[in-house]
Motif scaffolding. Structure first.
Motif, mmCIF file in Angstrom:
data_model
loop_
_atom_site.group_PDB
_atom_site.id
_atom_site.type_symbol
_atom_site.label_atom_id
_atom_site.label_comp_id
_atom_site.label_asym_id
_atom_site.label_seq_id
_atom_site.Cartn_x
_atom_site.Cartn_y
_atom_site.Cartn_z
ATOM 1 N N VAL A 146 1.002 17.018 -6.541
ATOM 2 C CA VAL A 146 1.829 17.031 -7.745
ATOM 3 C C VAL A 146 2.612 15.729 -7.908
ATOM 4 C CG1 VAL A 146 3.691 18.238 -8.952
ATOM 5 C CG2 VAL A 146 1.953 19.543 -7.720
ATOM 6 N N LEU A 147 3.171 15.201 -6.827
ATOM 7 C CA LEU A 147 3.947 13.957 -6.956
ATOM 8 C C LEU A 147 3.132 12.801 -7.543
ATOM 9 C CD1 LEU A 147 6.299 13.869 -3.835
ATOM 10 C CD2 LEU A 147 6.834 14.494 -6.183
ATOM 11 N N PRO A 148 1.834 12.660 -7.226
ATOM 12 C CA PRO A 148 1.068 11.589 -7.885
ATOM 13 C C PRO A 148 0.954 11.762 -9.398
ATOM 14 C CG PRO A 148 -0.041 12.245 -5.876
ATOM 15 C CD PRO A 148 1.080 13.216 -6.090
ATOM 16 N N LEU A 149 1.066 12.995 -9.891
ATOM 17 C CA LEU A 149 1.041 13.218 -11.339
ATOM 18 C C LEU A 149 2.284 12.638 -12.011
ATOM 19 C CD1 LEU A 149 -0.241 16.909 -11.464
ATOM 20 C CD2 LEU A 149 -1.549 14.813 -11.867
ATOM 21 N N PHE A 150 3.370 12.497 -11.254
ATOM 22 C CA PHE A 150 4.610 11.920 -11.764
ATOM 23 C C PHE A 150 4.731 10.438 -11.428
ATOM 24 C CE2 PHE A 150 5.742 16.449 -11.295
ATOM 25 C CZ PHE A 150 6.090 16.713 -12.600
ATOM 26 N N GLY A 151 3.665 9.853 -10.914
ATOM 27 C CA GLY A 151 3.649 8.424 -10.640
ATOM 28 C C GLY A 151 4.076 8.033 -9.233
ATOM 29 N N LEU A 152 4.335 8.992 -8.365
ATOM 30 C CA LEU A 152 4.746 8.694 -6.992
ATOM 31 C C LEU A 152 3.552 8.934 -6.069
ATOM 32 C CD1 LEU A 152 7.027 7.849 -5.103
ATOM 33 C CD2 LEU A 152 7.614 10.259 -4.879
ATOM 34 N N THR A 153 2.769 7.895 -5.865
ATOM 35 C CA THR A 153 1.590 8.001 -5.013
ATOM 36 C C THR A 153 1.945 7.504 -3.615
ATOM 37 O OG1 THR A 153 0.202 7.574 -6.928
ATOM 38 C CG2 THR A 153 -0.819 7.333 -4.766
ATOM 39 N N LEU A 154 1.672 8.330 -2.634
ATOM 40 C CA LEU A 154 1.964 7.967 -1.252
ATOM 41 C C LEU A 154 0.727 7.322 -0.634
ATOM 42 C CD1 LEU A 154 3.927 11.168 -0.342
ATOM 43 C CD2 LEU A 154 4.843 8.935 -0.871
ATOM 44 N N GLU A 155 0.952 6.402 0.296
ATOM 45 C CA GLU A 155 -0.123 5.578 0.814
ATOM 46 C C GLU A 155 -1.089 6.301 1.734
ATOM 47 O OE1 GLU A 155 1.469 2.080 2.580
ATOM 48 O OE2 GLU A 155 2.746 1.653 0.871
ATOM 49 N N SER A 156 -0.589 7.204 2.567
ATOM 50 C CA SER A 156 -1.479 7.809 3.558
ATOM 51 C C SER A 156 -1.169 9.280 3.748
ATOM 52 C CB SER A 156 -1.336 7.084 4.901
ATOM 53 O OG SER A 156 -0.050 7.310 5.438
ATOM 54 N N ALA A 157 -2.119 9.985 4.367
ATOM 55 C CA ALA A 157 -1.920 11.394 4.689
ATOM 56 C C ALA A 157 -0.797 11.554 5.703
ATOM 57 C CB ALA A 157 -3.216 11.994 5.218
ATOM 58 N N PHE A 158 -0.624 10.568 6.562
ATOM 59 C CA PHE A 158 0.452 10.613 7.543
ATOM 60 C C PHE A 158 1.815 10.638 6.848
ATOM 61 C CE2 PHE A 158 3.523 8.581 10.384
ATOM 62 C CZ PHE A 158 3.425 9.424 11.480
#
Length: 180
Positions: A11-23
Protein backbone atom coordinates in the motif's frame (compact mmCIF):
# COMPACT_ATOMS: atom_id res chain seq x y z
CA UNK A 1 1.50 -8.21 11.92
CA UNK A 2 0.54 -9.66 8.57
CA UNK A 3 -1.73 -6.71 7.77
CA UNK A 4 1.01 -4.25 8.69
CA UNK A 5 3.48 -6.14 6.52
CA UNK A 6 1.10 -5.99 3.55
CA UNK A 7 0.49 -2.28 4.13
CA UNK A 8 4.19 -1.47 4.17
CA UNK A 9 4.96 -3.66 1.15
CA UNK A 10 1.92 -3.14 -1.09
CA UNK A 11 0.00 0.00 0.00
CA UNK A 12 2.76 2.50 0.82
CA UNK A 13 4.12 2.35 -2.77
CA UNK A 14 0.67 3.45 -3.97
CA UNK A 15 1.22 6.67 -1.99
CA UNK A 16 4.67 7.20 -3.49
CA UNK A 17 6.74 5.72 -0.65
CA UNK A 18 8.69 2.91 -2.27
CA UNK A 19 11.10 1.05 -0.02
CA UNK A 20 14.36 -0.25 -1.45
CA UNK A 21 14.46 -3.81 -0.17
CA UNK A 22 12.46 -6.56 1.49
CA UNK A 23 14.77 -6.22 4.48
CA UNK A 24 13.71 -2.59 4.96
CA UNK A 25 10.05 -3.58 4.67
CA UNK A 26 10.55 -6.33 7.28
CA UNK A 27 12.36 -4.04 9.69
CA UNK A 28 9.71 -1.32 9.42
CA UNK A 29 6.76 -3.71 9.79
CA UNK A 30 8.30 -5.60 12.70
CA UNK A 31 9.46 -2.35 14.30
CA UNK A 32 6.04 -0.74 14.16
CA UNK A 33 4.27 -3.84 15.45
CA UNK A 34 6.61 -4.82 18.25
CA UNK A 35 7.50 -1.21 19.03
CA UNK A 36 3.90 -0.64 20.10
CA UNK A 37 4.05 -3.61 22.47
CA UNK A 38 7.45 -2.48 23.76
CA UNK A 39 6.15 1.02 24.41
CA UNK A 40 3.33 -0.45 26.48
CA UNK A 41 5.82 -2.53 28.51
CA UNK A 42 7.86 0.61 29.20
CA UNK A 43 4.77 2.66 30.11
CA UNK A 44 3.47 -0.05 32.45
CA UNK A 45 6.85 -0.34 34.15
CA UNK A 46 7.17 3.41 34.64
CA UNK A 47 3.71 3.63 36.18
CA UNK A 48 4.41 0.67 38.47
CA UNK A 49 7.21 2.52 40.26
CA UNK A 50 5.91 3.39 43.72
CA UNK A 51 4.22 6.77 43.97
CA UNK A 52 6.42 7.61 46.94
CA UNK A 53 9.45 7.54 44.63
CA UNK A 54 7.81 10.06 42.31
CA UNK A 55 6.85 12.23 45.26
CA UNK A 56 10.37 12.07 46.67
CA UNK A 57 11.82 13.39 43.42
CA UNK A 58 9.37 16.28 43.51
CA UNK A 59 10.25 16.98 47.15
CA UNK A 60 13.93 17.10 46.18
CA UNK A 61 13.13 19.57 43.37
CA UNK A 62 14.73 17.37 40.73
CA UNK A 63 14.33 18.28 37.09
CA UNK A 64 12.22 15.92 35.00
CA UNK A 65 15.20 14.45 33.14
CA UNK A 66 17.23 14.05 36.33
CA UNK A 67 14.40 12.32 38.22
CA UNK A 68 13.74 9.93 35.34
CA UNK A 69 17.41 9.12 34.75
CA UNK A 70 18.54 8.75 38.37
CA UNK A 71 15.48 7.50 40.29
CA UNK A 72 12.53 6.31 38.24
CA UNK A 73 14.08 4.59 35.21
CA UNK A 74 16.52 2.35 37.13
CA UNK A 75 13.59 0.97 39.13
CA UNK A 76 11.37 0.67 36.07
CA UNK A 77 14.18 -1.00 34.08
CA UNK A 78 14.33 -3.89 36.54
CA UNK A 79 10.56 -4.27 36.21
CA UNK A 80 10.39 -4.06 32.42
CA UNK A 81 13.11 -6.58 31.57
CA UNK A 82 10.87 -9.70 31.91
CA UNK A 83 8.24 -8.14 29.62
CA UNK A 84 10.88 -7.11 27.11
CA UNK A 85 12.40 -10.60 27.24
CA UNK A 86 9.04 -12.13 26.30
CA UNK A 87 8.63 -9.54 23.58
CA UNK A 88 12.09 -10.31 22.20
CA UNK A 89 11.28 -14.02 21.93
CA UNK A 90 7.97 -13.15 20.22
CA UNK A 91 9.85 -10.90 17.81
CA UNK A 92 12.23 -13.74 16.97
CA UNK A 93 9.32 -16.06 16.27
CA UNK A 94 7.33 -13.36 14.46
CA UNK A 95 10.22 -12.58 12.14
CA UNK A 96 9.44 -15.80 10.25
CA UNK A 97 6.46 -14.07 8.63
CA UNK A 98 8.64 -11.74 6.55
CA UNK A 99 9.21 -14.53 4.03
CA UNK A 100 5.96 -13.30 2.45
CA UNK A 101 7.76 -10.27 1.01
CA UNK A 102 10.71 -12.31 -0.21
CA UNK A 103 13.09 -12.02 2.72
CA UNK A 104 14.98 -15.21 3.42
CA UNK A 105 14.76 -16.18 7.07
CA UNK A 106 15.55 -19.28 9.12
CA UNK A 107 12.36 -21.07 7.98
CA UNK A 108 13.15 -20.35 4.33
CA UNK A 109 16.63 -21.82 4.70
CA UNK A 110 15.20 -24.89 6.46
CA UNK A 111 12.72 -25.33 3.61
CA UNK A 112 15.60 -25.22 1.12
CA UNK A 113 17.35 -27.93 3.17
CA UNK A 114 14.18 -30.06 3.16
CA UNK A 115 13.86 -29.81 -0.62
CA UNK A 116 17.39 -31.09 -1.13
CA UNK A 117 17.21 -33.90 1.41
CA UNK A 118 13.46 -34.74 1.34
CA UNK A 119 13.69 -35.47 5.03
CA UNK A 120 10.61 -34.02 6.70
CA UNK A 121 11.57 -35.15 10.18
CA UNK A 122 15.03 -33.59 10.08
CA UNK A 123 13.51 -30.36 8.74
CA UNK A 124 11.14 -30.10 11.68
CA UNK A 125 13.77 -31.26 14.20
CA UNK A 126 16.42 -28.78 13.03
CA UNK A 127 13.82 -25.98 13.09
CA UNK A 128 12.66 -26.94 16.57
CA UNK A 129 16.19 -27.12 17.96
CA UNK A 130 17.23 -23.91 16.15
CA UNK A 131 14.33 -21.81 17.42
CA UNK A 132 14.69 -23.30 20.90
CA UNK A 133 18.42 -22.45 20.98
CA UNK A 134 17.78 -18.88 19.76
CA UNK A 135 15.03 -18.38 22.35
CA UNK A 136 17.16 -19.89 25.12
CA UNK A 137 20.11 -17.62 24.38
CA UNK A 138 17.87 -14.53 24.25
CA UNK A 139 16.06 -15.49 27.46
CA UNK A 140 19.24 -16.21 29.39
CA UNK A 141 20.81 -12.95 28.22
CA UNK A 142 17.77 -11.00 29.39
CA UNK A 143 17.77 -12.92 32.70
CA UNK A 144 21.35 -11.82 33.29
CA UNK A 145 20.35 -8.22 32.55
CA UNK A 146 17.52 -8.53 35.07
CA UNK A 147 19.85 -9.94 37.75
CA UNK A 148 22.28 -7.06 37.16
CA UNK A 149 19.52 -4.44 37.28
CA UNK A 150 18.06 -5.84 40.50
CA UNK A 151 21.49 -6.06 42.13
CA UNK A 152 22.19 -2.41 41.29
CA UNK A 153 18.98 -1.57 43.18
CA UNK A 154 20.08 -3.68 46.15
CA UNK A 155 17.43 -6.33 45.55
CA UNK A 156 19.49 -9.42 44.78
CA UNK A 157 22.80 -11.12 44.28
CA UNK A 158 25.40 -9.87 41.82
CA UNK A 159 26.21 -11.60 38.53
CA UNK A 160 29.56 -12.67 39.96
CA UNK A 161 27.84 -14.36 42.91
CA UNK A 162 25.28 -16.09 40.72
CA UNK A 163 27.75 -17.26 38.06
CA UNK A 164 30.39 -18.45 40.55
CA UNK A 165 31.05 -22.23 40.80
CA UNK A 166 29.39 -22.27 44.24
CA UNK A 167 26.53 -19.78 43.90
CA UNK A 168 25.21 -18.18 47.05
CA UNK A 169 21.61 -18.79 47.95
CA UNK A 170 19.70 -15.61 48.82
CA UNK A 171 18.67 -15.61 52.46
CA UNK A 172 15.09 -14.74 53.22
CA UNK A 173 15.61 -13.91 56.88
CA UNK A 174 14.10 -17.21 58.09
CA UNK A 175 16.11 -18.92 60.81
CA UNK A 176 16.26 -22.70 61.26
CA UNK A 177 13.34 -23.95 63.28
CA UNK A 178 10.82 -21.62 61.66
CA UNK A 179 11.45 -18.53 63.81
CA UNK A 180 12.30 -15.29 62.03
Amino acid sequence: MLVQLFWVYYVLPLFGLTLESAFTVGVIALGVNYGAYGAEAVRASLTSVASGQWEATVALSMSWTHKIRRVIFPQAWALMIPSLANLLVHLMKGSAIVYIVGLNDFNFELDQLRRVTSAWFSYAFVGLIGYFAFALVLTQGMRLLEVRAKHRLGQGLSLREILSPAPKVPTSGVQPGGAS
